[in-house]
Design an enzyme around this catalytic site. Structure first.
Site, PDB file in Angstrom:
ATOM      1  CG  ASN A 145      -9.426 -21.641  16.433  1.00 54.90           C
ATOM      2  OD1 ASN A 145      -9.364 -20.863  15.477  1.00 54.90           O
ATOM      3  ND2 ASN A 145     -10.481 -22.381  16.661  1.00 54.90           N
ATOM      4  CD  GLN A 175      -6.662 -21.962  21.219  1.00 54.75           C
ATOM      5  OE1 GLN A 175      -5.833 -22.437  21.990  1.00 54.75           O
ATOM      6  NE2 GLN A 175      -7.934 -22.330  21.232  1.00 54.75           N
ATOM      7  CB  SER A 194     -10.500 -17.127  26.476  1.00 48.45           C
ATOM      8  OG  SER A 194     -11.289 -18.057  27.170  1.00 48.45           O
ATOM      9  CB  ALA A 195     -10.013 -17.396  32.142  1.00 45.15           C
ATOM     10  CB  THR A 232     -21.924  -7.678  39.662  1.00 45.19           C
ATOM     11  OG1 THR A 232     -22.989  -6.789  39.969  1.00 45.19           O
ATOM     12  CG2 THR A 232     -21.083  -7.924  40.896  1.00 45.19           C
ATOM     13  CB  CYS A 317     -21.154 -37.595  11.029  1.00 47.68           C
ATOM     14  SG  CYS A 317     -20.125 -39.043  10.766  1.00 47.68           S
TER      15      CYS A 317
END
Lengths: 377, 383
Positions: A145, A175, A194-195, A232, A317
Site C-alpha cells: 500500500n 489495494q 475493503s470496500a 447484525t 513531522c
C-alpha cells in the site's frame, strides 16, 4: 481539488449509494428476522455476496465473510489461522497485518518477517526460507500500500504449499481487489478486502475464505456469517460495496491500462532534480510513490493541499514514528524517507488532472527549496 | 434538612479593608465555574454555601469547585435547624455505620444554649445509643462528624473536608498574556499565575504548513483544560510562518530560535495591548533549552517594555511534570503533534548569544513589516 489519495480512501460511488438507498428506506429489516421483510433482505444479502464472489473469480471455490473493515478481516484470518509454531509474513505489510503478527508473540506463536526489496516487493525465496514444518500461517500482501509493488501471491502461495501443505496462506488484498485484473488463486486460503478503497463506504470489509477451510470466530454472538462473524449485517454498507465493485469490475482492465499511462506521464513530468521514484514500473497502476529528497513529506503535503492537490505521505513531522516502517524496510536513508509522498488514483482521475498535478508538484517543491532549503549557505 | 456544599476560602481573610472586593470577585468566580448547573450561592460569615442544586450533579459541582482559586476547602453537608433533634437527625445521615468516631462542634452562634463541648457530648451520646457498632475515640478516630452551629437558628453537619486549590480569586491581580505552546510548561505557567489571582489571556504561535492543524487543536484542548482554573475562554493565534522563513533564509542558523523568540515577544506585546494585558507570561525555566539561558532570556526581554513573568523559572522539569499531571494537562501536552516543526531547527543553537550579534543579524530583516504582517494573521478562537 485534485484528489490523489485514493489509496487512503475513495469518494463513495454516487450510483452505488443511490442503488443501495433502499436498504435505508424500505428494506431496513434485520436479515435474521423470520418474516417476509427479513427474508427479502437476507436474500438480497446473498445475491450481493455472490456478485462479489463472482467478481473475485472465486464463485464456488470461496466463501465471503463480511466484516467491519479490512483490518478486521486481516485480524480474523491471522488469529484464527496462526495458532501454533511460527507464522511468516513480510516487512512490507500494512499495519493491520504487521501489528497482528507482533501480537502473535504474546500468544505463543513465533512471528517471522521476510525482508523486502527496494521497491517494496518480496521475493518468494525470502518467504520460503522462513517456512518450515512448524509454520502454521504465511501472509503476503498482494499490493504494497505504500509503494504499489505487486507480489506474485499465486506463485508464492504455490511454493509455500509445496514446502508445507498444512500451512495456511493468506493475503491482504485491500489495494488489489477491484483494481488489478485478477481472480483469487486456489493456493490462497484467505484474502482480505475493503470496500472504501473502491468506491464503497468505510465500515465495510470482507474476508474471502477457501471452502472447507475451518476458521474460528473472532466476534461471537448471534451466529451471523455462518457463525464466523456475529453482529447484525451492515446491509447498506454491503450493498454499496457490491454495487461499487460491480461498476468497478466492469471497466477494470481499461482503467488499469489508462491509469498506468497516467502514472508514467505524471512521473515523466516531475522534476528529476527533486523527485526520486520509489514505486516500481511494474507495480499497481493506481499508486505512484516518490520522494522529494531532503524535504518533509508532511509539510509538502500541506503546501500541496493549500494549492489544490491532495496526496498521501509516508513521513510525519512528529519525532515519534517519523519515518514509514515500510519504506524504511525498503532500505532508504533518512533524506529519502523524510520526503516520501504517495499519489494514488482512481478511475475518476483525468489526464488534465495529471497535467495540473505535475505543475503544482514542481512549483511547490521549488517554493519549498527556495524558502526552507536555501538557507544562508 | 437540605443538602449543601460548604466552601471555605483561603487567603482572602488576610485582606483588610479590601476583603469585600475579594469576596465579591470570589463569589462571581464560583458562579462562573458553576454556569450551566442549577444552583444558588449564599454567603454566610466566612464561608459560602451552594444550595438548591441539581443533586444528580453533586460530584460534578464538587469537581468544579475543586478548581476554583481561593477555595481553601469544601465539604458536602446538610443544612438543618439548630435544635438538638434536627442536628441529631442530620448527624445520623452523615455518621459512619461502624468503627470509632468523635463529634467536633464549632459554635458560631454564641447565644446557643449549649457550649460546643456540651453539643458534641450530647449528640455523640445519642449516636452511641442508636448504633451499638460505633465507639468513641476522641484522639485518633476513624471518622469525625462536624457540627457548625450558625446564627439564625441554622446548623451545618458534615463528615469530611476536601482540600481546595487555595490561591487568590482570579481577576483580582491584573491581566497577563500567556505565550502558550503545545508543550508541558506553558499551561502550568498559566495555572501558576491564575493561582495568584491573575486573569490569564492566551496567545499561541503556529507556523502552518510547517506545523499542522492537529497541533493547533491540541493547544485549544490545553486552553480548555486550564480554563477550568483561569475562567478565560478565548485564545489568540498568530502565524509566524513567514518570519521563520525569513530568519532561516537571511540570518545565522544558530540564532534561529533566539531571533524567532524576539519576534514572538514583540508580537505578544502588541496582542497584550489589544486584550488589555499588563504583562507577558511564559513557561520558561532557566537552562531547560538553549533559548532559556540567561542570555536567551535577556535577548527576548530587550525587545519589550512590559514585564515578563516566568513563574517556572526555578523549577525542575520533574516538578513541572508533576504539576501538569495534577492539573490534567500532561496527557494532552505529550500528544505527538509538535508545535514547532524541526524543519527550521539548527543543529547547534547558540547557547549564549551576544546581544550585539543578535541585533546585527536582525538588521538583515525588516522587523517592523514582518511584525505587522504577522499581526494580520491574528485569529481569536472562543470556546
Amino acid at each position: 481539488m485534485i484528489y490523489f489519495d485514493n489509496a487512503a480512501t475513495t469518494r463513495p460511488n454516487g450510483e452505488a449509494l443511490k442503488r443501495a438507498a433502499e436498504f435505508t428506506t424500505e428494506l431496513y429489516f434485520n436479515p435474521s428476522a423470520k418474516y417476509g421483510g427479513g427474508f427479502a433482505v437476507f436474500k438480497k444479502l446473498g445475491e450481493m455476496r455472490d456478485s462479489l464472489l463472482k467478481a473475485a473469480g472465486a464463485a464456488g471455490r470461496f466463501d465471503l465473510i463480511f466484516t467491519s473493515c479490512g483490518s478486521e478481516a486481516d485480524n480474523q484470518a491471522i488469529f484464527s489461522a496462526a495458532k501454533r509454531g511460527n507464522a511468516v509474513t513480510t516487512a512490507g505489510e500494512h499495519a493491520a497485518v504487521f501489528s497482528s503478527f507482533t501480537e502473535l508473540k504474546n500468544r505463543g506463536v513465533e512471528p517471522r518477517f521476510a525482508p523486502i526489496e527496494r521497491d517494496g516487493s518480496v521475493k518468494a525465496e525470502s518467504v520460503l526460507s522462513l517456512v518450515d514444518e512448524k509454520t502454521s500461517l504465511v501472509s503476503v500482501v498482494h499490493v504494497n500500500n505504500e509503494t504499489g509493488a505487486v507480489n506474485d501471491i499465486a506463485a508464492i502461495a504455490k511454493a509455500v504449499k509445496e514446502k508445507n501443505p498444512r500451512t495456511v496462506f493468506m493475503s491482504d488484498g485491500v489495494q488489489a481487489f477491484g483494481k488489478l485484473p485478477f481472480s483469487i488463486p486456489s493456493e490462497v486460503d484467505l484474502y482480505a478486502v475493503s470496500a472504501h478503497k473502491i468506491g464503497g463506504l468505510k465500515g465495510t470489509g470482507g474476508l474471502f475464505k477457501r471452502k472447507n477451510l475451518s476458521l474460528t470466530p473472532y466476534i461471537f454472538g448471534g451466529g451471523q456469517e455462518n457463525g464466523l462473524r456475529s453482529g447484525t449485517e451492515n446491509t447498506y454498507g454491503v450493498a454499496v460495496f457490491a454495487y461499487a465493485a460491480e461498476l468497478k469490475f466492469r471497466t477494470l482492465g481499461e482503467d488499469a491500462k489508462r491509469l498506468e499511462r497516467y502514472r508514467e506521464k505524471l512521473f515523466a513530468g516531475l522534476d528529476r532534480d527533486v523527485f526520486t521514484r520509489i514505486s516500481p514500473e511494474n507495480g499497481s497502476p493506481y499508486i505512484l510513490t516518490v520522494s522529494a529528497e531532503g524535504m518533509r513529506g508532511e509539510v509538502l503535503q500541506r503546501m500541496l493541499w493549500d494549492r489544490g492537490l491532495c496526496v498521501g505521505t509516508g513521513s510525519a513531522c512528529s519525532s515519534k514514528n517519523r519515518f514509514s516502517r515500510v519504506i524504511t524496510a525498503c532500505g532508504y536513508g533518512e533524506r529519502v524517507l523524510d520526503g516520501v509522498i504517495r499519489m494514488s488514483f482512481s478511475p475518476a482521475t483525468t489526464e488534465e488532472e495529471i497535467g495540473e498535478a505535475i505543475e503544482i508538484l514542481n512549483a511547490t517543491a521549488r517554493e519549498y527549496q527556495n524558502t526552507v532549503l536555501a538557507s544562508r549557505a | 434538612m437540605e443538602k449543601v456544599i460548604i466552601i471555605r476560602y483561603a487567603e482572602i481573610h488576610l485582606k483588610g479593608k479590601n476583603r469585600g472586593y475579594f469576596e465579591r470577585v470570589f463569589a462571581n468566580n464560583l458562579e462562573k465555574a458553576l454556569k450551566g448547573i442549577r444552583h444558588e450561592i449564599h454567603r454566610t460569615s466566612g464561608r459560602y454555601l451552594v444550595a438548591a442544586f441539581d443533586e444528580e450533579r453533586t460530584y460534578e459541582i464538587m469537581g468544579r469547585v475543586s478548581k476554583v482559586f481561593g477555595v481553601h476547602s469544601y465539604s458536602l453537608g446538610l443544612l438543618v435547624a439548630s435544635d438538638e433533634d434536627s442536628i441529631f437527625e442530620a448527624v445520623k445521615e452523615v455518621a459512619p455505620q461502624s468503627g470509632t468516631f468523635k463529634v467536633e462542634t464549632h459554635r458560631g452562634d454564641k447565644h446557643y444554649p449549649l457550649t460546643s463541648m456540651e453539643i458534641s457530648a450530647r449528640i455523640g451520646g445519642r449516636l452511641l445509643d442508636a448504633n451499638a457498632a460505633l465507639k468513641v475515640d476522641v484522639h485518633t478516630p476513624q471518622h469525625t462528624v462536624y457540627i457548625d452551629v450558625r446564627e439564625g437558628g441554622k446548623a451545618l453537619v458534615f463528615g469530611m473536608f476536601c482540600n481546595g486549590v487555595h490561591g487568590m480569586p482570579v481577576s483580582t491581580a491584573g491581566r497577563g498574556l500567556l505565550l502558550i505552546s503545545g508543550g508541558i510548561d506553558s499551561p502550568v505557567a498559566g495555572y501558576m499565575m491564575a493561582k495568584r489571582g491573575m486573569t490569564v489571556e492566551l496567545l499561541h504561535f503556529h507556523s502552518y504548513p510547517y506545523t499542522n492543524e492537529a497541533a493547533k487543536e491540541k493547544v485549544v484542548t490545553l486552553a480548555k483544560i486550564i480554563s477550568d482554573y483561569t475562567l478565560v475562554t478565548r485564545i489568540t493565534t498568530v502565524s509566524v510562518t513567514h518570519i521563520q522563513e525569513e530568519i532561516h533564509k537571511n540570518c545565522a542558523a544558530e540564532l534561529n530560535v533566539t531571533l524567532l523568540r524576539r519576534f514572538m515577544f514583540r508580537i505578544a506585546e502588541r496582542v497584550a495591548a489589544h486584550v488589555g494585558a499588563g504583562c507577558l507570561v511564559t513557561g520558561e525555566s532557566l537552562g531547560q533549552v538553549a533559548s532559556q539561558t540567561l542570555e536567551g532570556l535577556t535577548s527576548s526581554n530587550a525587545v519589550v517594555s512590559l514585564p515578563v513573568l516566568r513563574p517556572l523559572i526555578g523549577f525542575d522539569k520533574e516538578d513541572i511534570v508533576a504539576l501538569a499531571k495534577k492539573i490534567g494537562t500532561f496527557e494532552t501536552s505529550t500528544l505527538p503533534y509538535e508545535d514547532c516543526c524541526t524543519v527550521f531547527l539548527p543543529d547547534f543553537p547558540a547557547i549564549r548569544p551576544k546581544l550585539s550579534f543578535i541585533e546585527e543579524e536582525e538588521k538583515k530583516l525588516d522587523v517592523d513589516a514582518l511584525v505587522e504582517e504577522a499581526l494580520l494573521t491574528r485569529e481569536i478562537i472562543r470556546f
